[in-house]
Design an enzyme around this catalytic site. Sequence first.
Site, PDB file in Angstrom:
ATOM      1  N   GLY A  35       0.810  -1.206   0.000  1.00  0.00           N
ATOM      2  CA  GLY A  35       0.000   0.000   0.000  1.00  0.00           C
ATOM      3  C   GLY A  35       0.849   1.264   0.000  1.00  0.00           C
ATOM      4  CG  LEU A  91       2.005 -14.623   8.405  1.00  0.00           C
ATOM      5  CD1 LEU A  91       2.052 -15.413   7.104  1.00  0.00           C
ATOM      6  CD2 LEU A  91       2.266 -13.134   8.147  1.00  0.00           C
ATOM      7  CG  ASN A 129      -5.403 -13.500  12.349  1.00  0.00           C
ATOM      8  OD1 ASN A 129      -5.726 -14.276  13.254  1.00  0.00           O
ATOM      9  ND2 ASN A 129      -6.026 -13.473  11.192  1.00  0.00           N
ATOM     10  NE  ARG A 136       2.561 -17.606  16.907  1.00  0.00           N
ATOM     11  CZ  ARG A 136       1.552 -17.002  16.281  1.00  0.00           C
ATOM     12  NH1 ARG A 136       0.416 -16.744  16.920  1.00  0.00           N
ATOM     13  NH2 ARG A 136       1.671 -16.637  15.017  1.00  0.00           N
ATOM     14  CE1 TYR A 177     -10.181   2.650   6.972  1.00  0.00           C
ATOM     15  CE2 TYR A 177     -10.894   4.799   7.748  1.00  0.00           C
ATOM     16  CZ  TYR A 177      -9.883   3.924   7.412  1.00  0.00           C
ATOM     17  OH  TYR A 177      -8.569   4.326   7.516  1.00  0.00           O
ATOM     18  CE  LYS A 181      -8.169   1.302   9.697  1.00  0.00           C
ATOM     19  NZ  LYS A 181      -6.874   0.588   9.693  1.00  0.00           N
ATOM     20  CE1 TYR A 191      -3.919 -10.927  21.508  1.00  0.00           C
ATOM     21  CE2 TYR A 191      -6.035  -9.812  21.226  1.00  0.00           C
ATOM     22  CZ  TYR A 191      -5.245 -10.939  21.090  1.00  0.00           C
ATOM     23  OH  TYR A 191      -5.774 -12.090  20.543  1.00  0.00           O
ATOM     24  NE  ARG A 218      -7.496   8.145   0.639  1.00  0.00           N
ATOM     25  CZ  ARG A 218      -6.797   7.481   1.560  1.00  0.00           C
ATOM     26  NH1 ARG A 218      -7.039   7.670   2.834  1.00  0.00           N
ATOM     27  NH2 ARG A 218      -5.858   6.623   1.185  1.00  0.00           N
TER      28      ARG A 218
END
Length: 340
Positions: A35, A91, A129, A136, A177, A181, A191, A218
Amino acid sequence: MHPIIDQDVGQIAERLAADRDRFAGKTILLVGGMGFLGQNFRYVFDRLNDGILDRPCRIISVDSMITSAGKTHDGDDENHIFLEHDIREPLEIDGELDFIIHCAGVASPYYYRRFPVETIEVATLGTKNTLEMGRRYGSRVLYFSSSEIYGDPTPEAIPTKEDYKGNVSCLGPRACYDESKRMGETMCYIYSEYFETDVSIVRPFNIYGPGMCETDYRVLPNFASAIKAGRPLPIYASGRQTRTYCYLADAMVGFLQVLLKGRSGEPYNIGNPTPEVSVHELADIIERVTSASVERTSLEYPDTYPGDEPQRRCPDILKAASKLGYAPKVDLETGLRRFI
């Protein structure tokens, strides 16, 4: 690399001089690596590896390519590999993982109107994730939220501080969106509090600069695309809605300062608080920096672009300035000249 981008990357590396050695010998996972922001993180880390760090950092870029169709990565080398992977799925990475930058997301209103479910999932499932990986591997995590979580602030909340709770609708074309968010931020907080995952949150305010895609849709890519094609500048609705704009090089310094020095579980506004300009005033400035007479055309919002946009957006950056040393340096006219 375009000379302007090359200059910007060099200035970013120079402005990080006090902290950049912390990346030496580290492995960095870049989620959303293809991106607009992701590619610029890659440029900065490549520059740091080009004789600045005493030990190169290793970059693992991940992207689903959902809004990056047609882009190609530069190819893998010993310090940079690319994985086409959708972060909505878990992943696994071999070896150690020191930093995770989660800038994946469907940020353009054109695209989150087209992909509303994917928008929600990458900001929620994808964030979970990412945070699980941080937990981890013991990584330092940077989560990209958005100034959109503030919704349409009340007048007394402009400039907007991080403790403003928001004026956001859970229904409507922008909710996929905005609300996802906000949930992503909640997950970061949980977390951090419950699992002691080291994660900070950045809320970008209207970042622009070289390398944006014409198909971002935009306001500034739309204006640049119109100038390139010799068309009038498209101005939606009244054109009185106001924003402040932050040049990419300034923003990148701020993002990396949050990654390296931000407090876990806390958000930081990154943007430029001045000047706050309307869309019409933005067009005036572009006309001035291009030294050309630019026509304009007033339009209603197309079906592909959600209306109901916030009328004002302006950050209070005192927290990032006082705690991290963040200070934008590029004025709007200079930034627009470099962008155009």
